[in-house]
Structures are given as structure tokens and as C-alpha cells.
Motif scaffolding. Structure first.
Motif, PDB file in Angstrom:
ATOM      1  N   GLY A  47      16.616  30.341  25.013  1.00 38.14           N
ATOM      2  CA  GLY A  47      17.059  30.870  26.292  1.00 38.14           C
ATOM      3  C   GLY A  47      18.557  30.729  26.465  1.00 38.14           C
ATOM      4  N   VAL A  48      19.163  31.738  27.008  1.00 35.23           N
ATOM      5  CA  VAL A  48      20.606  31.751  27.261  1.00 35.23           C
ATOM      6  C   VAL A  48      20.888  31.660  28.758  1.00 35.23           C
ATOM      7  N   SER A  49      20.254  32.538  29.517  1.00 33.00           N
ATOM      8  CA  SER A  49      20.510  32.578  30.953  1.00 33.00           C
ATOM      9  C   SER A  49      19.384  33.313  31.646  1.00 33.00           C
ATOM     10  N   CYS A  50      19.083  32.932  32.881  1.00 30.74           N
ATOM     11  CA  CYS A  50      18.101  33.624  33.691  1.00 30.74           C
ATOM     12  C   CYS A  50      18.618  33.792  35.108  1.00 30.74           C
ATOM     13  N   ALA A  51      18.190  34.885  35.740  1.00 25.54           N
ATOM     14  CA  ALA A  51      18.481  35.133  37.145  1.00 25.54           C
ATOM     15  C   ALA A  51      17.148  35.381  37.838  1.00 25.54           C
ATOM     16  N   SER A  52      16.810  34.525  38.779  1.00 22.56           N
ATOM     17  CA  SER A  52      15.497  34.625  39.402  1.00 22.56           C
ATOM     18  C   SER A  52      15.460  35.757  40.411  1.00 22.56           C
ATOM     19  N   ASN A  53      14.247  36.190  40.749  1.00 22.67           N
ATOM     20  CA  ASN A  53      14.102  37.176  41.794  1.00 22.67           C
ATOM     21  C   ASN A  53      14.331  36.513  43.145  1.00 22.67           C
ATOM     22  N   GLY A  54      14.856  37.243  44.085  1.00 21.44           N
ATOM     23  CA  GLY A  54      14.916  36.772  45.459  1.00 21.44           C
ATOM     24  C   GLY A  54      15.708  35.507  45.717  1.00 21.44           C
ATOM     25  N   THR A  55      15.401  34.418  45.001  1.00 19.93           N
ATOM     26  CA  THR A  55      16.038  33.144  45.301  1.00 19.93           C
ATOM     27  C   THR A  55      17.491  33.084  44.871  1.00 19.93           C
ATOM     28  N   ARG A  56      17.895  33.991  44.010  1.00 19.39           N
ATOM     29  CA  ARG A  56      19.274  34.042  43.506  1.00 19.39           C
ATOM     30  C   ARG A  56      19.638  32.817  42.682  1.00 19.39           C
ATOM     31  N   ASN A  57      18.636  32.078  42.231  1.00 21.25           N
ATOM     32  CA  ASN A  57      18.934  30.965  41.334  1.00 21.25           C
ATOM     33  C   ASN A  57      19.297  31.502  39.961  1.00 21.25           C
ATOM     34  N   THR A  58      20.212  30.812  39.303  1.00 19.93           N
ATOM     35  CA  THR A  58      20.573  31.168  37.942  1.00 19.93           C
ATOM     36  C   THR A  58      20.498  29.939  37.051  1.00 19.93           C
ATOM     37  N   TYR A  59      20.262  30.206  35.771  1.00 18.39           N
ATOM     38  CA  TYR A  59      20.175  29.133  34.783  1.00 18.39           C
ATOM     39  C   TYR A  59      21.059  29.515  33.605  1.00 18.39           C
ATOM     40  N   TYR A  60      21.736  28.527  33.029  1.00 18.60           N
ATOM     41  CA  TYR A  60      22.508  28.733  31.805  1.00 18.60           C
ATOM     42  C   TYR A  60      22.227  27.592  30.840  1.00 18.60           C
ATOM     43  N   SER A  61      22.110  27.924  29.578  1.00 17.80           N
ATOM     44  CA  SER A  61      21.980  26.867  28.586  1.00 17.80           C
ATOM     45  C   SER A  61      23.322  26.143  28.460  1.00 17.80           C
ATOM     46  N   ASP A  62      23.279  24.923  28.014  1.00 18.39           N
ATOM     47  CA  ASP A  62      24.509  24.135  27.883  1.00 18.39           C
ATOM     48  C   ASP A  62      25.499  24.800  26.934  1.00 18.39           C
ATOM     49  N   SER A  63      24.986  25.496  25.935  1.00 21.69           N
ATOM     50  CA  SER A  63      25.858  26.085  24.924  1.00 21.69           C
ATOM     51  C   SER A  63      26.691  27.259  25.448  1.00 21.69           C
ATOM     52  N   VAL A  64      26.285  27.850  26.569  1.00 24.26           N
ATOM     53  CA  VAL A  64      27.023  29.011  27.093  1.00 24.26           C
ATOM     54  C   VAL A  64      27.598  28.769  28.481  1.00 24.26           C
ATOM     55  N   LYS A  65      27.255  27.649  29.082  1.00 26.05           N
ATOM     56  CA  LYS A  65      27.705  27.366  30.452  1.00 26.05           C
ATOM     57  C   LYS A  65      29.226  27.402  30.524  1.00 26.05           C
ATOM     58  N   GLY A  66      29.744  28.113  31.504  1.00 24.34           N
ATOM     59  CA  GLY A  66      31.175  28.239  31.666  1.00 24.34           C
ATOM     60  C   GLY A  66      31.780  29.414  30.913  1.00 24.34           C
TER      61      GLY A  66
END
Length: 122
Positions: A47-66
Motif C-alpha cells: 500500500g502507498v496511499s488511500c483516501a477514504s470516502n466521505g471522512t476525508r481521511n488519508t493514509y500514506y506509507s512511511d516510505s512515501v510520506k511527505g
């Protein structure tokens, strides 16, 4: 018919930038979590990154964060991955995936595109 189609991959030099696009059809994009994953030769899909529906939460793996940013344009039915400061280790096939579960961001997501190749090399 649900479809996810990735585009924007290519060859880029280290330190360069690319923007990947994932165009969705056949389902209501605003209701779905969309993720970006990648798979390098001989390695497992991660996994690299996700954008959730509605909640606007996002996730980034440590290797790509920033360095990477995920964004979505529900009106255009598209999700983007903006990649900056690219490194050779970012070389992989990049896939987008979709799932109705707002908390899901893993390789078990329901819908998948066929991928686009990103090569970072001088």
C-alpha cells in the motif's frame, strides 16, 4: 461494469515528479475508498496511499510520506497520486483500487485497475 483505469506512468529521473491518475466508472466514486498500491519486480504488492470516502481521511506509507499526495475529484470521477522527489526505489507498477468499506486500505480491496509502470532512473 466497474472499471478503474490508471494512467500517467513513465520514465522519470531521480528527484523528478509524476502525477498518476485513476479514472473510475461503473460505481459512485464518492462512496468508495480509493487506494494506490505498487508492486516492484520480485516484491509483494504494498500500500502507498488511500483516501477514504466521505471522512476525508488519508493514509500514506512511511516510505512515501511527505513526498506523495493523494487527491480525489469526485466530479471528474478521478483520484490522483502526486509523486515528488522520486527515488529509484519508487520504481514499480502502480495500481489503484476501490472498496466500499471506509476503513479498508489493503490488498484485499474489491476493485482493481491493471496498473501503470513508473520507472525512476537516470
Amino acid at each position: 461494469q466497474v472499471q478503474l483505469v490508471e494512467s500517467g506512468g513513465g520514465l522519470v529521473q531521480p528527484g523528478g515528479s509524476l502525477r498518476l491518475s485513476c479514472e473510475a466508472s461503473g460505481f459512485a466514486l464518492p462512496l468508495y475508498t480509493i487506494g494506490w498500491f505498487r508492486q516492484a519486480p520480485g516484491k509483494e504488492r504494498e500500500g502507498v496511499s488511500c483516501a477514504s470516502n466521505g471522512t476525508r481521511n488519508t493514509y500514506y506509507s512511511d516510505s512515501v510520506k511527505g513526498r506523495f499526495t493523494i487527491s480525489r475529484d469526485n466530479a471528474k470521477k478521478a483520484v490522483y497520486l502526486h509523486m515528488n522527489s522520486l527515488k529509484p526505489e519508487d520504481t514499480a507498477v502502480y495500481y489503484c483500487a476501490g472498496d466500499y468499506d471506509p476503513w479498508r486500505c489493503d490488498v484485499g480491496m474489491t476493485y482493481w485497475g491493471k496498473g501503470t509502470l513508473v520507472t525512476v532512473s537516470s
